[in-house]
Enzyme design. Sequence first.
Site, PDB file in Angstrom:
ATOM      1  N   GLU A   1       6.784  51.283  28.882  1.00  0.00           N
ATOM      2  CA  GLU A   1       6.688  51.816  27.527  1.00  0.00           C
ATOM      3  C   GLU A   1       8.043  52.319  27.044  1.00  0.00           C
ATOM      4  OE1 GLU A   1       4.195  51.919  25.301  1.00  0.00           O
ATOM      5  OE2 GLU A   1       2.863  50.777  26.618  1.00  0.00           O
ATOM      6  N   ASP A   2       9.038  51.478  27.133  1.00  0.00           N
ATOM      7  CA  ASP A   2      10.361  51.776  26.574  1.00  0.00           C
ATOM      8  C   ASP A   2      11.132  52.879  27.277  1.00  0.00           C
ATOM      9  OD1 ASP A   2      10.427  49.876  24.590  1.00  0.00           O
ATOM     10  OD2 ASP A   2       9.181  51.098  23.273  1.00  0.00           O
ATOM     11  N   ALA A   3      10.621  53.347  28.413  1.00  0.00           N
ATOM     12  CA  ALA A   3      11.405  54.356  29.128  1.00  0.00           C
ATOM     13  C   ALA A   3      12.627  53.676  29.737  1.00  0.00           C
ATOM     14  CB  ALA A   3      10.573  55.010  30.201  1.00  0.00           C
TER      15      ALA A   3
ATOM     16  N   ARG B   1       9.793  43.022  19.726  1.00  0.00           N
ATOM     17  CA  ARG B   1      10.667  43.679  18.744  1.00  0.00           C
ATOM     18  C   ARG B   1      11.601  42.686  18.077  1.00  0.00           C
ATOM     19  NH1 ARG B   1      10.451  48.005  22.257  1.00  0.00           N
ATOM     20  NH2 ARG B   1       8.572  49.161  21.858  1.00  0.00           N
TER      21      ARG B   1
END
Lengths: 317, 1158
Positions: free
Chosen positions: B769-771, B953
């Site tokens: 999750e984008d960490a 994205r």
Amino acid sequence: MDGGMSYQRFPKVKIREMKDDMVKFELRETDASVANALRRVMIAEVPTVAIDLVEIEVNSSVLNDEFIAHRLGLIPLTSDRAMSMRFSRDCDACDGDGQCEFCSVEFHLRAKCLTDQTLDVTSKDLYSSDHTVVPVEFSDPNDPGEQRGIIIVKLRRGQELRLRAIARKGIGKDHAKWSPAATVTFMYEPMIRINEDLMDTLSLEEKRTWIESSPTKVFDLDPVTQQVVVVEPELYTYDDEVIKKADAMGKSGLVEIEAKEDSFIFTVESTGAIKASQLVLNAIEILKQKLDAVRLSDDTVEADDQFGELGAHLRGG
Amino acid sequence: MGEKKDSLEDPTKQNQHVGKQLPDNPDIDMQFLSAPIKSAVDKYQLVPEFLKVRGLVKQHLDSFNYFVNIGIKKIVRANDRIESSLDPSVYVRFKNVRIGKPSVPSDGVDDEICPQFCRLSDMTYAAPILVNVEYNTQGNNPQKTRFEKNDVTIGRMPIMLRSCCCVLYGKDEAELARLGECPLDPGGYFVIKGTEKVMLIQEQLSKNRIIIDSDKKGNINASVTSSTEDRKSKTVILMEKGKMYLHLNMFSEKIPIMVVMKAMGMESDQEVVQMVGRDPRYSAVLLPSIEECANKGIFTKQQALEYLDPKAKRTYASASEKGALPVLRDMFLANVPVRQGSFRAKCIYVAVMLRRVIDAFLNKDTMDDKDYVGNKRLELSGQLISLLFEDLFKTMIDNVKKKMDEIMGKPSRSSRFDPAPYLCGDSITNGLERTLSTGNFNVKRFRMDRKGMTQVLARLSFIAAMGHMTRISPQFEKSRKVSGPRALQPSQWGMLCPCDTPEGEACGLVKNLALMTHVTTDEEEGPLISLCYYLGVEDLELLSGEELHTPNSFLVIFNGLILGKHRRPQHFAATMRKLRRAGKIGEFVSVYVNEKQCCVYVASDGGRVCRPLVIADKGISRIKEHHMKELLAGVRTFDSFLQDGLIEYLDVNEENNALIALYEGEATTETTHIEIEPFTILGVCAGLIPFPHHNQSPRNTYQCAMGKQAMGNIAYNQLRRMDTLLYLLVYPQRPLLTTKTIELVGYDKLGAGQNATVAVMSYSGYDIEDAIVMNKSSLDRGFGRCIVMKRYSAVLQKYENDTQDRILRPDRKGYGAKHMRILDDDGIASPGEIISPQDIYINKQSPAVTRGTRVPPSELPNIGYKSSKQTFKGPEGESCVVDRVALYNDRHNNLSIKFLIRHTRRPEVGDKFSSRHGQKGVCGTIIQQEDFPFSERGICPDLIMNPHGFPSRMTVGKMIELLGGKAGVSCGRFHYGSAFGEPSGHADTVEAMSEILVNKGFSYNGKDFLYSGITGCPLQAYIFMGPIYYQKLKHMVLDKMHARADGPRVLLTRQPTEGRARNGGLRVGEMERDCLIAYGASMLIFERLMISSDPFEVQVCRICGLLGYYNHHLKTGICSSCKKRDGMSTMKLPYACKLLIQELQSMNIVPRLKLAEA
């Protein structure tokens, strides 16, 4: 290994190049775990001395106290003595407050700018209480004659910096400032075999384009025989470009490249705190100590719990 | 031909692509070769030159300068005489007005001040408004009674920084530094009471223009918002059920338009029809309206006025005249003047409105678009302040007049009347200061009541401040659920940034200016009008209704006013443009021929957005190579390009008459203009993004919002400032991959991020999750390290009884000495000391009694004091440092002390980072360097980003940034990634980058062969690795983390408090409760909702069911209504429930509890 009874091997080291701050060597007849252990120890566990405590008396510079303290910490200090020094946390002489000669070195810095010209405060302005622990010599590669020192802060007229700093022994695991290694890396030695028969089917132009396809200059054309030769196998970065190129040319199997699983080419660059060669030796020493610590742990049950088969193996020899 | 090109080009430019465009194939296209050479002149240099001349906030400065130099003089000239109503010969006359130097009055003398001084000492940066007055005080006395006084200060005008009145105006970098000012600061804001205030650009619908629209019922209407110096009104002509009506506030109901026409003297229906147009379709649509009027029996002007008179509202200002005629004259279409009682101009205006309504009725396409940028005007600070000043000035005049009459009215005047003290009042100063500091414009005179017009300048980062200055605040309230105004308008091209808009409720409504946008200021109308007549405009007065719309003749409309008609509109427009290019008329005058409406619009009003474009003749650019060389050599400036007619400003409407080519090479013979640089369509914030044209559009929008939260350097004077909150990066860097905008704005000097070596791979599972996974050694070495400075202040208050707060020497021994460790002997914390929570930073005492009678000075040492020490409440377990302490006198002459407390932080798990592509992520874990993957060169990434961030994205720009950054570090040259920059050489191509990478021994695709740091084995895949500019955002866990076991409760309900600041609890809300109910965890609900919240023991009467009380003497519960002690039960219930029961009882509702055995 015959019978699998013993894991013991006798790795060989061949030094290729050795300078004060750089060593290049081959490590053969061992596997990745050993090579990597050596690398990891060099980065994280070889002790050096670095400034750890800064007491600022006067600071009227543009940089704030923590900023300067951080910069001071990152200055490499000559740490040949570090192996024999004590960690201040287990120093009996000074109760661990880091004020004794066994575990710490004191530095002083006094600088004040009195002219209209900007004054560079550098690592050369740090005065050590111990001549064996001093900031490393640093010279501009373009102008090797002059020692410049590492800039800590710049002062303008009227600004002053006065501080006392204590350097302690430490390891890179705790903070990167104690890491003596600038670069420690290794690569598998590549084994490049050119399929000469297939290569001969290529035209000169094709050979050239094939050679060009590698981003590094691994292959070249022999000016006399017009044959493709491997000039520098170690420049090969395992990028598979030549293989892909060969496939694209419809000549699969033109070249076979394998990584030799048991030989490594190490590049070690040091920050200057200790000599690169010493860094390797210290690392080996520490690795040995760590293994000894495992072997010497008397409590066999505990060792079994901790190391399982390996513990039994260590005990059994 | 390739050689020819090269010789034409400056060798410093990278226009190699031009050569590459040549076809390589052997059969050469002869046509291509024989075509005229379109040498692509690099016009980029014009952009910095434009910004040098105009600056990024020039619109604010221009607007303010206009007000200060011209606007204020006009206002004073229009109201220059104050006469006594008792004796008109007694008067005060203002002869001249000017703004002095920024200063502050002290002991009767004005001390000059600079903005930095004002920021630090909470003062307003203002300059005196000086007037020369002439006054007569004695009436018709024979004595010489006329006096003159020069330079009377009537108030203080807050000064916009860097405007022509500011001390910083025209100063060079060294001089600015001496004044403590950052040379990169754009100015354009005010300093009010020490805070920097920006007056946002206000977006509004055009004034004095006919706008055709349809209302909710689908009725077509034409509306004009009239605005002149003294009147404002809104006139609507509405078509309802086939009939035309007028809506005007001053009339109590809608009025048939034909009645209005007749009231204005247009008694002949035929003439009306002629004025609208001879086309039978027009008369057909108009017929029902004419019939309606006839049915009402209105045929003459007299009848019409009689019909209208009772409908005119009595509230109309000029009470002297009653009836409908003054309303029609002054309020109806107030922008159309009535000269010598002739309503003809108004009649024609109405006719034109009718014609357009009918046009729209017959053909819906002719409806106006309210969201079209050409129909909008931007209101800037100068205009707003001018309104405010006019109001305050008139109020002041009224007051002086009242005072004058008061004095004149007195039977015996002992002393001569001197107006000066009344002129010098504080009303103007205070009014301006209050309005600018609160942002609430409440100008009754102009019926303006708007809130939030000024905002505190966002100083979180340099870009935040820049972005704030270019922001445009919308006219609509944000709650409206319409998509029209929020949508991207094609007419925004080049004027407003397509990317920079906030997310959420204000999305699409709040906009930002593009890089090269200019907002016009008002221009003198008179000369332009006479010029129009000179150029063959036939005066309206001389035209009959019939002639108005003859085919092939166009109406000429100047600033919304119909001047007349012209038979050769194109010729007229061309002449106007020629004059403009020659510099004979203002460069911002726009001429626009509307073929559909058969109108020529000439505009010189303020608030239009426009932008410069290169003029092309038949597709050939007027700017040639030698012009650009002259510019580089410094012989030319941007203004000389304008003067020589190489460049001109086009506003949105005039753009419709132009055919603008993006590049010179794309120009055809019809092309009239060529863009200067395509990347200027973006604004300041979007300009930071490298390769934005390769990103999915919302990503750029996200970055525009995030760039404003990035930490970095704020200004060169950041360490001299005393902001309430300041976030700084310890080692900010200049991005490896820059854009031209970055250089123009100065982001390369005041960066807000660091070039991190990023490996795009999966690692450890703490990166979902984008960490992002960070390298501990990088953090040790200073990556992402930041300084947070917070301001605390203390005031030594003076009280009404002459007592004052005092500071005491600290206790060095005894109880409490521990927390006074950091105090100096003067009782104030000393800079450089380490301060921890609960430490006292000022040992202050306040008098016990502060009100009542004055304490004589002799008694002062004997009065009682109570301690009012101020303690530091910082993050627990962290050590902060007192950075600076500043002492100053505030506006009430109290000694004030500001403390700046600094905290240096290194990144920790949970801190937020972001690249420049709207890809934010928190730090998921921090891992030792030896565990990090490494390449055989020894490169080890600073952070690891999960590749799952890419596919959905679609931020291809980020990948190119990585590639370009890697090529940049390996060859030692900053690479460029300006928007749409590849054709013009302002962005490096992927091919070029790959070539560099291959030359430097990397793979062309940016992927590296990595070894695992844990095992030493090669990784399964090649890893995409290289430098990406990463921003640290202001959201840090340290400021947010919060937990509570036990803590404070709210007094009323006895429930735990809410919010981190109050050490509050975390609420188990309705939805959480629902989950627990669904699951059946009843005891957990019981525990959460009562035991852990507000349990309370009550005595309940089993007989009456009401609450009783516990008597401690009798050790039993008693029911207060039954007055009995038996039948009482003890039970637990939430205190809030008990409260509810009691509150209901107080409202005469009896809640009874019925108890059963549990």
